[in-house]
Write an enzyme that holds these catalytic residues in place. Structure first.
Site, PDB file in Angstrom:
ATOM      1  N   HIS A  44       0.882  -1.069  -0.020  1.00  0.00           N
ATOM      2  CA  HIS A  44      -0.078  -0.019   0.105  1.00  0.00           C
ATOM      3  C   HIS A  44       0.763   1.372  -0.049  1.00  0.00           C
ATOM      4  O   HIS A  44       2.095   1.274   0.136  1.00  0.00           O
ATOM      5  CB  HIS A  44      -0.975   0.082   1.063  1.00  0.00           C
ATOM      6  CG  HIS A  44      -2.048  -1.181   1.029  1.00  0.00           C
ATOM      7  ND1 HIS A  44      -2.999  -1.224   1.923  1.00  0.00           N
ATOM      8  CD2 HIS A  44      -2.421  -1.894   0.230  1.00  0.00           C
ATOM      9  CE1 HIS A  44      -3.637  -2.160   1.461  1.00  0.00           C
ATOM     10  NE2 HIS A  44      -3.236  -2.585   0.647  1.00  0.00           N
ATOM     11  N   GLU A  46       1.336   3.820   2.324  1.00  0.00           N
ATOM     12  CA  GLU A  46       2.158   3.980   3.166  1.00  0.00           C
ATOM     13  C   GLU A  46       3.281   3.105   3.408  1.00  0.00           C
ATOM     14  O   GLU A  46       4.454   3.535   3.703  1.00  0.00           O
ATOM     15  CB  GLU A  46       1.183   3.812   4.658  1.00  0.00           C
ATOM     16  CG  GLU A  46       0.036   4.578   4.765  1.00  0.00           C
ATOM     17  CD  GLU A  46      -1.545   3.774   4.070  1.00  0.00           C
ATOM     18  OE1 GLU A  46      -2.404   4.074   4.539  1.00  0.00           O
ATOM     19  OE2 GLU A  46      -1.046   3.252   2.838  1.00  0.00           O
ATOM     20  N   CYS A  71      -5.504   1.289   6.497  1.00  0.00           N
ATOM     21  CA  CYS A  71      -6.137   0.099   6.732  1.00  0.00           C
ATOM     22  C   CYS A  71      -5.860  -0.538   8.058  1.00  0.00           C
ATOM     23  O   CYS A  71      -4.827  -0.472   8.372  1.00  0.00           O
ATOM     24  CB  CYS A  71      -6.223  -0.824   5.722  1.00  0.00           C
ATOM     25  SG  CYS A  71      -4.280  -1.564   5.429  1.00  0.00           S
ATOM     26  N   CYS A  80      -1.789  -1.332   7.446  1.00  0.00           N
ATOM     27  CA  CYS A  80      -1.000  -0.082   7.342  1.00  0.00           C
ATOM     28  C   CYS A  80      -0.869   0.543   8.709  1.00  0.00           C
ATOM     29  O   CYS A  80       0.139   1.229   9.114  1.00  0.00           O
ATOM     30  CB  CYS A  80      -1.268   0.876   6.334  1.00  0.00           C
ATOM     31  SG  CYS A  80      -1.113   0.013   4.498  1.00  0.00           S
ATOM     32  N   THR A 195     -25.400  -1.366 -31.117  1.00  0.00           N
ATOM     33  CA  THR A 195     -23.856  -0.698 -31.396  1.00  0.00           C
ATOM     34  C   THR A 195     -22.922  -1.876 -31.876  1.00  0.00           C
ATOM     35  O   THR A 195     -22.060  -1.480 -32.685  1.00  0.00           O
ATOM     36  CB  THR A 195     -23.373  -0.466 -29.982  1.00  0.00           C
ATOM     37  OG1 THR A 195     -24.171   0.870 -29.699  1.00  0.00           O
ATOM     38  CG2 THR A 195     -21.828   0.204 -30.032  1.00  0.00           C
ATOM     39  N   ARG A 206      -6.835   0.171 -26.872  1.00  0.00           N
ATOM     40  CA  ARG A 206      -5.864  -0.162 -27.798  1.00  0.00           C
ATOM     41  C   ARG A 206      -4.902   1.019 -28.202  1.00  0.00           C
ATOM     42  O   ARG A 206      -3.528   0.887 -28.329  1.00  0.00           O
ATOM     43  CB  ARG A 206      -6.281  -0.843 -29.158  1.00  0.00           C
ATOM     44  CG  ARG A 206      -7.164  -0.062 -30.095  1.00  0.00           C
ATOM     45  CD  ARG A 206      -7.848  -0.736 -31.041  1.00  0.00           C
ATOM     46  NE  ARG A 206      -8.883   0.198 -31.950  1.00  0.00           N
ATOM     47  CZ  ARG A 206     -10.009   0.214 -31.340  1.00  0.00           C
ATOM     48  NH1 ARG A 206     -10.319  -0.343 -30.329  1.00  0.00           N
ATOM     49  NH2 ARG A 206     -10.839   1.165 -32.148  1.00  0.00           N
ATOM     50  N   GLU A 281     -20.983   3.398 -23.335  1.00  0.00           N
ATOM     51  CA  GLU A 281     -20.764   4.079 -24.624  1.00  0.00           C
ATOM     52  C   GLU A 281     -22.033   3.935 -25.475  1.00  0.00           C
ATOM     53  O   GLU A 281     -21.494   4.279 -26.879  1.00  0.00           O
ATOM     54  CB  GLU A 281     -19.284   3.585 -25.072  1.00  0.00           C
ATOM     55  CG  GLU A 281     -18.300   4.161 -24.438  1.00  0.00           C
ATOM     56  CD  GLU A 281     -16.818   3.845 -25.105  1.00  0.00           C
ATOM     57  OE1 GLU A 281     -17.041   3.742 -26.396  1.00  0.00           O
ATOM     58  OE2 GLU A 281     -15.784   3.950 -24.558  1.00  0.00           O
ATOM     59  N   GLY A 283     -25.646   2.045 -27.343  1.00  0.00           N
ATOM     60  CA  GLY A 283     -26.162   3.236 -28.181  1.00  0.00           C
ATOM     61  C   GLY A 283     -27.118   4.047 -27.342  1.00  0.00           C
ATOM     62  O   GLY A 283     -27.013   4.185 -26.100  1.00  0.00           O
TER      63      GLY A 283
END
Length: 338
Positions: A44, A46, A71, A80, A195, A206, A281, A283
């Protein structure tokens, strides 16, 4: 604390299911150590900050800053809060309280019981916003839902006719690359049947370095052809349908009742998959389903420099723009659902 948030953002898209956390250690107004959480299962923030300190004897007189409560439980890594106590750091400054029931104030309690001077809720609003996905998931038990579309100057997202099954670009190359950056930052991406039939998208990141999101595809009657890119098995994909179908490697089939509100069913399904964020995204029908149900958190809308005159109308939001910027000739507007 602002530096903590800067560091934390380095983990956007790679820390799921963990939150974004950065940490800074200060001795006599000088930063002597800093770090951030990079990936679930790895140390983590910390831990990384403490490891970066060259002289550990300074820690007893130093202050550790962290944008999220340390945590207090054993998960893939030790607590932590225990490490901070063990290293003798007496001053701790925290931005947000952790909403995860496994922590939820226990980290702060443990630090105070050990005699640490704890300052809470420094830049709380900004720290909460940084981890809006994590907070939304644990508090509201749903993914953070982002709507995204591109529309023409005359308000269409798709033309009436197209010559082949590929995307008809409304925005410029820079805007499209930004979308791939967003895909790498979110845990899942969702589109509707039409879509896929119209564009045959791969739904990958990509054009940006980073992990591609989990693909989520609505296909009520399983009419998407097997040769479609979303069914190629190259990425984890969830097909939401009303028909029973066997799942196999990288391709999971889940059923919902399409005669009822599908947005809440989809949200519940993604929550069960422990998906903290999804970018929708398209349609238009799919996006409007979430708008009509008022089940969305953020919308990112591009307006390109083109005109279709006829076609599929763009969704309409009755919300004020939070942010507007130009990307060459394109305009990007960000909306928040309060």
């Amino acid at each position: 604390m602002m530096r903590c948030m800067e560091l934390a953002k380095n983990g956007l898209g790679t820390t799921y299911p963990n939150p974004l956390v950065g940490s800074v250690i200060v001795y006599k107004d000088i930063i002597i150590g800093e770090g951030w959480h990079k990936q679930s299962g790895l140390p983590h923030a910390e831990v990384n900050a403490i490891k970066s300190v060259s002289d550990l004897s300074l820690l007893k007189d130093a202050t550790i800053y962290v944008n999220l409560e340390p945590c207090s439980h054993f998960g893939k890594t030790p607590p932590c809060a225990n490490l901070i106590i063990e290293k003798g750091i007496k001053n701790v400054v925290i931005g947000s309280l952790d909403p995860n029931p496994a922590v939820a104030g226990n980290g702060i309690k443990k630090l105070k019981e050990a005699g640490c001077n704890v300052v809470e809720e420094v830049l709380k609003t900004e720290c909460d916003e940084l981890n809006k996905r994590f907070f939304n998931y644990h508090i509201h038990r749903k993914p953070y839902i982002i709507l995204k579309w591109a529309e023409t100057l005359d308000g269409f997202i798709a033309p009436e006719k197209r010559e082949n099954k590929s995307p008809v670009w409304i925005t410029n190359k820079q805007s499209r690359q930004l979308v791939h950056k967003w895909r790498a930052e979110e845990q899942a991406i969702l589109v509707g049947t039409q879509t896929v039939l119209d564009d045959n998208p791969s739904l990958s990141a990509r054009d940006w370095q980073g992990k591609s999101p989990i693909r989520v595809v609505l296909d009520r009657s399983l009419k998407i052809p097997e040769k479609a890119s979303v069914l190629d098995g190259s990425m984890n994909t969830i097909i939401i349908t009303e028909k029973e179908e066997d799942s196999h490697e990288n391709l999971s089939y889940e059923t919902i009742d399409f005669s009822k509100d599908i947005s809440s069913q989809i949200s519940d399904l993604l929550y069960r998959y422990k998906i903290q964020s999804v970018i929708i995204e398209g349609g238009a029908k799919t996006i409007n389903t979430f708008i009509d149900a008022n089940l969305w958190d953020e919308a990112r809308v591009f307006t390109g420099n083109s005109i279709f005159r006829e076609g599929t109308k763009a969704p309409i939001l009755s919300r004020k723009t939070v942010l507007e910027e130009k990307i060459k000739e394109d305009t990007l507007r960000i909306y928040k659902n309060d």
